[in-house]
Design a protein around this motif. Structure first.
Motif, PDB file in Angstrom:
ATOM      1  N   GLU A  95       3.255 -12.805   4.220  1.00 17.45           N
ATOM      2  CA  GLU A  95       3.010 -11.232   4.764  1.00 17.45           C
ATOM      3  C   GLU A  95       4.270 -10.403   4.404  1.00 17.45           C
ATOM      4  OE1 GLU A  95       2.617 -10.866   9.422  1.00 17.45           O
ATOM      5  OE2 GLU A  95       3.317 -12.595   9.245  1.00 17.45           O
TER       6      GLU A  95
ATOM      7  N   LEU B 171       0.815  -3.561   2.069  1.00 11.66           N
ATOM      8  CA  LEU B 171      -0.861  -3.872   3.249  1.00 11.66           C
ATOM      9  C   LEU B 171      -0.565  -3.175   4.942  1.00 11.66           C
ATOM     10  CD1 LEU B 171      -2.528  -6.319   3.749  1.00 11.66           C
ATOM     11  CD2 LEU B 171      -0.117  -7.241   5.116  1.00 11.66           C
TER      12      LEU B 171
ATOM     13  N   ASN C 223      -6.611  -5.006   1.061  1.00 10.01           N
ATOM     14  CA  ASN C 223      -6.019  -3.598   2.078  1.00 10.01           C
ATOM     15  C   ASN C 223      -7.462  -2.684   1.022  1.00 10.01           C
ATOM     16  OD1 ASN C 223      -3.833  -3.499   2.543  1.00 10.01           O
ATOM     17  ND2 ASN C 223      -2.416  -3.035   0.644  1.00 10.01           N
TER      18      ASN C 223
ATOM     19  N   LEU D 166      -3.467 -14.832   1.390  1.00 10.69           N
ATOM     20  CA  LEU D 166      -3.277 -12.994   1.143  1.00 10.69           C
ATOM     21  C   LEU D 166      -2.698 -12.254  -0.049  1.00 10.69           C
ATOM     22  CD1 LEU D 166      -2.388 -10.494   3.593  1.00 10.69           C
ATOM     23  CD2 LEU D 166      -0.731 -11.053   3.512  1.00 10.69           C
TER      24      LEU D 166
ATOM     25  N   ALA E 184       3.863  -8.384   1.836  1.00  6.52           N
ATOM     26  CA  ALA E 184       3.033  -7.903   1.404  1.00  6.52           C
ATOM     27  C   ALA E 184       2.725  -6.270   2.211  1.00  6.52           C
ATOM     28  CB  ALA E 184       1.554  -8.196   1.804  1.00  6.52           C
ATOM     29  N   LYS E 185       3.302  -6.349   3.338  1.00  8.91           N
ATOM     30  CA  LYS E 185       3.785  -5.629   3.347  1.00  8.91           C
ATOM     31  C   LYS E 185       5.227  -3.979   3.585  1.00  8.91           C
ATOM     32  CE  LYS E 185       2.552  -7.376   8.715  1.00  8.91           C
ATOM     33  NZ  LYS E 185       3.392  -7.710   9.887  1.00  8.91           N
TER      34      LYS E 185
ATOM     35  N   GLY F  84      -1.994  -9.048  -0.755  1.00  9.10           N
ATOM     36  CA  GLY F  84      -2.879  -8.023   0.026  1.00  9.10           C
ATOM     37  C   GLY F  84      -3.813  -7.310  -0.062  1.00  9.10           C
ATOM     38  N   THR F  85      -3.998  -7.098  -1.260  1.00  8.79           N
ATOM     39  CA  THR F  85      -4.913  -5.891  -2.142  1.00  8.79           C
ATOM     40  C   THR F  85      -6.624  -5.694  -2.193  1.00  8.79           C
ATOM     41  OG1 THR F  85      -4.172  -7.436  -4.481  1.00  8.79           O
ATOM     42  CG2 THR F  85      -3.213  -5.852  -4.162  1.00  8.79           C
TER      43      THR F  85
ATOM     44  N   CYS G 191      -4.259  -4.924   9.042  1.00  9.75           N
ATOM     45  CA  CYS G 191      -5.121  -6.249   8.536  1.00  9.75           C
ATOM     46  C   CYS G 191      -4.283  -7.286  10.235  1.00  9.75           C
ATOM     47  CB  CYS G 191      -4.544  -7.070   7.808  1.00  9.75           C
ATOM     48  SG  CYS G 191      -5.009  -7.904   6.277  1.00  9.75           S
TER      49      CYS G 191
END
Length: 201
Positions: A94, A103, A74, A67, A97-98, A70-71, A107
């Motif tokens: 995670e 994100l 996304n 991950l 990323a959020k 997360g680009t 996902c």
């Protein structure tokens, strides 16, 4: 699993504000780099990987192994409306990323080791992406003959598998890349190489 750091960098061009970028580092190695204005990746490889979305139908099932910020997830969701399962070993990614890299909430993040998930899932995918790195190297056990055999069984008919891999192809320094290509061919994959640079770098 190492140190995680998120930093914002403001850029100026001849004292004129250009923009702010955000970078995710793992052990001081860049993992994700975005422009905060449009939230898009500053690294070309994300565009190269997600371009394969043009080859399959919107709303297809996609497996993303790794991950990071997360680009990739996304872009696959926003541009192609894909249903993305992202497998990530480190639960901190995670959260980062959020919180810092926007994100997409659709996902589906699965906290697991990529190889374990490949061995245990019953789900099939139209596109499987290997974007796995520990620092600057990909974990060898996830790029093995056995792992690719198992992964092949998760692909739907006419499915695609994409591997983000740092490597020179020619000469002594290209041994790892050539070995990866031969392994994929031995498993039965048709292999194409797409350079993100004009020269080996």
């Amino acid at each position: 699993l190492g140190q995680i750091m998120v930093t914002d960098l403001t850029f100026y061009n001849e004292k004129i504000f250009v923009g702010t970028n955000r970078i995710l580092f793992n052990n001081r190695i860049g993992q994700t780099w975005i422009n905060l204005v449009d939230q898009k990746s500053r690294w070309d490889y994300v565009n190269f990987i997600t371009t394969f979305g043009n080859c399959i139908k919107q709303k297809s099932e996609v497996l993303l192994l790794g991950l990071g910020g997360g680009t990739v997830a996304n872009q696959l969701i926003k541009e192609y409306k894909f249903n993305v399962d992202a497998v990530e070993l480190d639960p901190r990614f995670e959260k980062v990323a959020k919180k810092y890299f926007f994100l997409d909430p659709s996902c589906n993040v699965i906290l697991d080791d990529a190889r374990h998930y490949i061995r245990t899932t019953k789900k099939k995918y139209k596109l499987i992406i290997f974007d796995l790195f520990r620092g600057e190297t990909s974990p060898g056990y996830a790029l093995s003959y056995e792992c690719f055999q198992e992964t092949k069984g998760l692909l739907k008919e006419k499915g695609l598998m994409v591997i983000n891999f740092n490597g020179i192809i020619e000469g002594e320094h290209g041994l790892a890349t050539r070995s990866l290509i031969m392994t994929l061919k031995k498993v039965g994959f048709k292999v194409d190489i797409i350079h993100t640079f004009n020269k080996d770098e």
